[in-house]
Motif scaffolding. Sequence first.
Motif, PDB file in Angstrom:
ATOM      1  N   ASP A 368       0.817  -1.212   0.000  1.00  0.00           N
ATOM      2  CA  ASP A 368       0.000   0.000   0.000  1.00  0.00           C
ATOM      3  C   ASP A 368       0.853   1.265   0.000  1.00  0.00           C
ATOM      4  O   ASP A 368       0.509   2.253  -0.660  1.00  0.00           O
ATOM      5  N   ASP A 369       1.958   1.240   0.724  1.00  0.00           N
ATOM      6  CA  ASP A 369       2.821   2.424   0.792  1.00  0.00           C
ATOM      7  C   ASP A 369       3.328   2.807  -0.598  1.00  0.00           C
ATOM      8  O   ASP A 369       3.363   3.995  -0.949  1.00  0.00           O
ATOM      9  N   ASN A 370       3.704   1.800  -1.399  1.00  0.00           N
ATOM     10  CA  ASN A 370       4.184   2.056  -2.751  1.00  0.00           C
ATOM     11  C   ASN A 370       3.062   2.595  -3.633  1.00  0.00           C
ATOM     12  O   ASN A 370       3.282   3.506  -4.456  1.00  0.00           O
ATOM     13  N   VAL A 371       1.861   2.033  -3.472  1.00  0.00           N
ATOM     14  CA  VAL A 371       0.708   2.483  -4.264  1.00  0.00           C
ATOM     15  C   VAL A 371       0.375   3.932  -3.913  1.00  0.00           C
ATOM     16  O   VAL A 371       0.139   4.764  -4.808  1.00  0.00           O
ATOM     17  N   ILE A 372       0.363   4.256  -2.631  1.00  0.00           N
ATOM     18  CA  ILE A 372       0.077   5.629  -2.193  1.00  0.00           C
ATOM     19  C   ILE A 372       1.159   6.585  -2.685  1.00  0.00           C
ATOM     20  O   ILE A 372       0.873   7.694  -3.158  1.00  0.00           O
ATOM     21  N   GLU A 373       2.415   6.160  -2.586  1.00  0.00           N
ATOM     22  CA  GLU A 373       3.536   6.987  -3.054  1.00  0.00           C
ATOM     23  C   GLU A 373       3.406   7.297  -4.552  1.00  0.00           C
ATOM     24  O   GLU A 373       3.660   8.424  -4.992  1.00  0.00           O
ATOM     25  N   THR A 374       2.982   6.306  -5.330  1.00  0.00           N
ATOM     26  CA  THR A 374       2.806   6.521  -6.767  1.00  0.00           C
ATOM     27  C   THR A 374       1.662   7.489  -7.033  1.00  0.00           C
ATOM     28  O   THR A 374       1.762   8.357  -7.914  1.00  0.00           O
ATOM     29  N   ALA A 375       0.576   7.376  -6.271  1.00  0.00           N
ATOM     30  CA  ALA A 375      -0.530   8.329  -6.413  1.00  0.00           C
ATOM     31  C   ALA A 375      -0.075   9.736  -6.048  1.00  0.00           C
ATOM     32  O   ALA A 375      -0.406  10.711  -6.752  1.00  0.00           O
ATOM     33  N   ASP A 376       0.697   9.854  -4.978  1.00  0.00           N
ATOM     34  CA  ASP A 376       1.201  11.172  -4.572  1.00  0.00           C
ATOM     35  C   ASP A 376       2.108  11.779  -5.642  1.00  0.00           C
ATOM     36  O   ASP A 376       2.142  12.998  -5.840  1.00  0.00           O
ATOM     37  N   LYS A 377       2.840  10.943  -6.341  1.00  0.00           N
ATOM     38  CA  LYS A 377       3.734  11.393  -7.415  1.00  0.00           C
ATOM     39  C   LYS A 377       2.974  12.192  -8.467  1.00  0.00           C
ATOM     40  O   LYS A 377       3.516  13.144  -9.051  1.00  0.00           O
ATOM     41  N   TYR A 378       1.710  11.822  -8.715  1.00  0.00           N
ATOM     42  CA  TYR A 378       0.908  12.478  -9.750  1.00  0.00           C
ATOM     43  C   TYR A 378      -0.190  13.376  -9.166  1.00  0.00           C
ATOM     44  O   TYR A 378      -1.029  13.885  -9.919  1.00  0.00           O
ATOM     45  N   GLY A 379      -0.201  13.564  -7.870  1.00  0.00           N
ATOM     46  CA  GLY A 379      -1.211  14.405  -7.259  1.00  0.00           C
ATOM     47  C   GLY A 379      -2.597  13.803  -7.267  1.00  0.00           C
ATOM     48  O   GLY A 379      -3.608  14.516  -7.167  1.00  0.00           O
ATOM     49  N   ILE A 380      -2.676  12.478  -7.372  1.00  0.00           N
ATOM     50  CA  ILE A 380      -3.964  11.780  -7.392  1.00  0.00           C
ATOM     51  C   ILE A 380      -4.509  11.653  -5.981  1.00  0.00           C
ATOM     52  O   ILE A 380      -3.763  11.338  -5.037  1.00  0.00           O
ATOM     53  N   ALA A 381      -5.803  11.894  -5.815  1.00  0.00           N
ATOM     54  CA  ALA A 381      -6.475  11.661  -4.535  1.00  0.00           C
ATOM     55  C   ALA A 381      -7.013  10.236  -4.526  1.00  0.00           C
ATOM     56  O   ALA A 381      -7.705   9.834  -5.464  1.00  0.00           O
ATOM     57  N   MET A 382      -6.705   9.478  -3.480  1.00  0.00           N
ATOM     58  CA  MET A 382      -7.092   8.061  -3.444  1.00  0.00           C
ATOM     59  C   MET A 382      -7.787   7.723  -2.128  1.00  0.00           C
ATOM     60  O   MET A 382      -7.307   8.066  -1.050  1.00  0.00           O
ATOM     61  N   CYS A 383      -8.925   7.041  -2.257  1.00  0.00           N
ATOM     62  CA  CYS A 383      -9.689   6.575  -1.101  1.00  0.00           C
ATOM     63  C   CYS A 383      -9.514   5.067  -0.938  1.00  0.00           C
ATOM     64  O   CYS A 383      -9.534   4.326  -1.926  1.00  0.00           O
ATOM     65  N   PHE A 384      -9.370   4.627   0.301  1.00  0.00           N
ATOM     66  CA  PHE A 384      -9.410   3.206   0.636  1.00  0.00           C
ATOM     67  C   PHE A 384     -10.770   2.913   1.271  1.00  0.00           C
ATOM     68  O   PHE A 384     -11.163   3.562   2.240  1.00  0.00           O
ATOM     69  N   THR A 385     -11.473   1.917   0.727  1.00  0.00           N
ATOM     70  CA  THR A 385     -12.807   1.590   1.253  1.00  0.00           C
ATOM     71  C   THR A 385     -12.782   0.463   2.276  1.00  0.00           C
ATOM     72  O   THR A 385     -13.716   0.324   3.064  1.00  0.00           O
ATOM     73  N   GLY A 386     -11.746  -0.367   2.227  1.00  0.00           N
ATOM     74  CA  GLY A 386     -11.688  -1.525   3.126  1.00  0.00           C
ATOM     75  C   GLY A 386     -12.604  -2.671   2.739  1.00  0.00           C
ATOM     76  O   GLY A 386     -12.722  -3.638   3.494  1.00  0.00           O
ATOM     77  N   MET A 387     -13.239  -2.578   1.565  1.00  0.00           N
ATOM     78  CA  MET A 387     -14.205  -3.611   1.171  1.00  0.00           C
ATOM     79  C   MET A 387     -13.916  -4.130  -0.228  1.00  0.00           C
ATOM     80  O   MET A 387     -13.906  -3.367  -1.183  1.00  0.00           O
ATOM     81  N   ARG A 388     -13.683  -5.436  -0.334  1.00  0.00           N
ATOM     82  CA  ARG A 388     -13.483  -6.071  -1.640  1.00  0.00           C
ATOM     83  C   ARG A 388     -14.834  -6.320  -2.299  1.00  0.00           C
ATOM     84  O   ARG A 388     -15.825  -6.568  -1.612  1.00  0.00           O
ATOM     85  N   LEU A 389     -14.846  -6.294  -3.637  1.00  0.00           N
ATOM     86  CA  LEU A 389     -16.101  -6.415  -4.373  1.00  0.00           C
ATOM     87  C   LEU A 389     -15.992  -7.481  -5.476  1.00  0.00           C
ATOM     88  O   LEU A 389     -16.421  -7.270  -6.616  1.00  0.00           O
ATOM     89  N   PHE A 390     -15.467  -8.648  -5.156  1.00  0.00           N
ATOM     90  CA  PHE A 390     -15.385  -9.726  -6.133  1.00  0.00           C
ATOM     91  C   PHE A 390     -16.775 -10.199  -6.513  1.00  0.00           C
ATOM     92  O   PHE A 390     -17.695 -10.238  -5.693  1.00  0.00           O
ATOM     93  N   HIS A 391     -16.903 -10.599  -7.776  1.00  0.00           N
ATOM     94  CA  HIS A 391     -18.184 -11.077  -8.285  1.00  0.00           C
ATOM     95  C   HIS A 391     -17.920 -12.198  -9.273  1.00  0.00           C
ATOM     96  O   HIS A 391     -17.228 -12.012 -10.281  1.00  0.00           O
ATOM     97  N   HIS A 392     -18.446 -13.382  -8.979  1.00  0.00           N
ATOM     98  CA  HIS A 392     -18.233 -14.556  -9.848  1.00  0.00           C
ATOM     99  C   HIS A 392     -19.541 -15.344  -9.973  1.00  0.00           C
ATOM    100  O   HIS A 392     -20.388 -15.254  -9.097  1.00  0.00           O
TER     101      HIS A 392
END
Length: 392
Positions: A368-392
């Motif tokens: 997650d730290d790497n993902v957040i760091e990459t978003a910060d690199k581009y000024g992207i705002a990112m929300c974590f929901t804590g909920m997976r939404l798989f559908h099969h």
Amino acid sequence: MNELELKYGCNPNQKPARIFMKDGSDLPVTVLCGKPGYINFLDALNSWQLVRELAKATGMPAAASFKHVSPAGAAVGRPLSGVERQIYFVEDEGEPSPIACAYIRARGADRMSSYGDWAALSEVCDADVARYLRREVSDGIIAPGYTEEALQILGAKKGGRYNVVQVDPSYQPAPTEVKDVFGISFEQGHNDFRIDRGLLGNVVTRNREVPETALVDMIVSLITLKYTQSNSVCYVKDGQAIGVGAGQQSRIHCTRLAGGKADTWYLRQHPKVLGLRFVEGIRRANRDNAIDVYVSDEHDDVLAEGEWQKWFAERPEVLTREERAAWIAAQTGVTLGSDAFFPFGDNVERAHKSGASYIVEPGGSIRDDNVIETADKYGIAMCFTGMRLFHH
């Protein structure tokens, strides 16, 4: 009636086939026209859940365009801009109703994939929707009701064989659902997890600015993903899915696939594309095919000597690779949703290339730290929901 016999299952050799209520109660769907098949009903029931939930969460009419049990597109009923009217082929009509705008935008997300779709509406189907559908290649529609004029129009489509299904909007499924695979029964609780603004409060990036439009787009993305075969990601802009990547084993491939669709949607608005002149009487599907190839890397094939003449009234001006790249690079304000966490920052890198300014995903990766760091690199705002939404 608690049972409906079907022609066959997923394939012609899979007989017998039917839908039925195990508890003996009446089916919550009524066939008003046509004879829907097994896959038609899978699309109908999944798409109805999507639009019902999306309308409830946003307070706006919602529609979806489904193919093979995943949405090709979904949208809320915001008015169409002048450019949207042109790229969705509604220039010659008056102002469509809100529910018609929702379906036109849902189908317009990926017109190639929506060919032969199943349409779903959260509201009563009116004549505006029916008139638009009359000109499109589509297998059927599900809605909570139909006006008399809409039924007359849809009833004449495909010589009276177009599938029209009405659903009881008050129906609620059992809390536990069961399906059989290889003679073994699987049981799980129905996924009634509620998606709304309350899920979007955990902004984990330095940029914490998520405007109202992006909040709505996050909801559109997450609810679309909830009914998309996993793995899946969904790009959204202005209340409309513009690229859905479904059923990929790798999340980065989902992000690339959906990003490519989002790029195509944006390229359809390029002045050179808007200025294309087509041969008289060209079918809408052929026009979509021509545009899709024209904006792609196969562009040179379209302009090969003699090839272009079957589509275009005059040889189109070249849309160069540099022009395509510059146009896509100008895209911004896009929201990307993911049904499970991003395992690497490469997904954010790819999303940025298609104009992502906002991302919503469950979080929970060891990176997650790497993902957040990459978003910060581009000024992207990112929300974590804590909920997976798989559908099969």
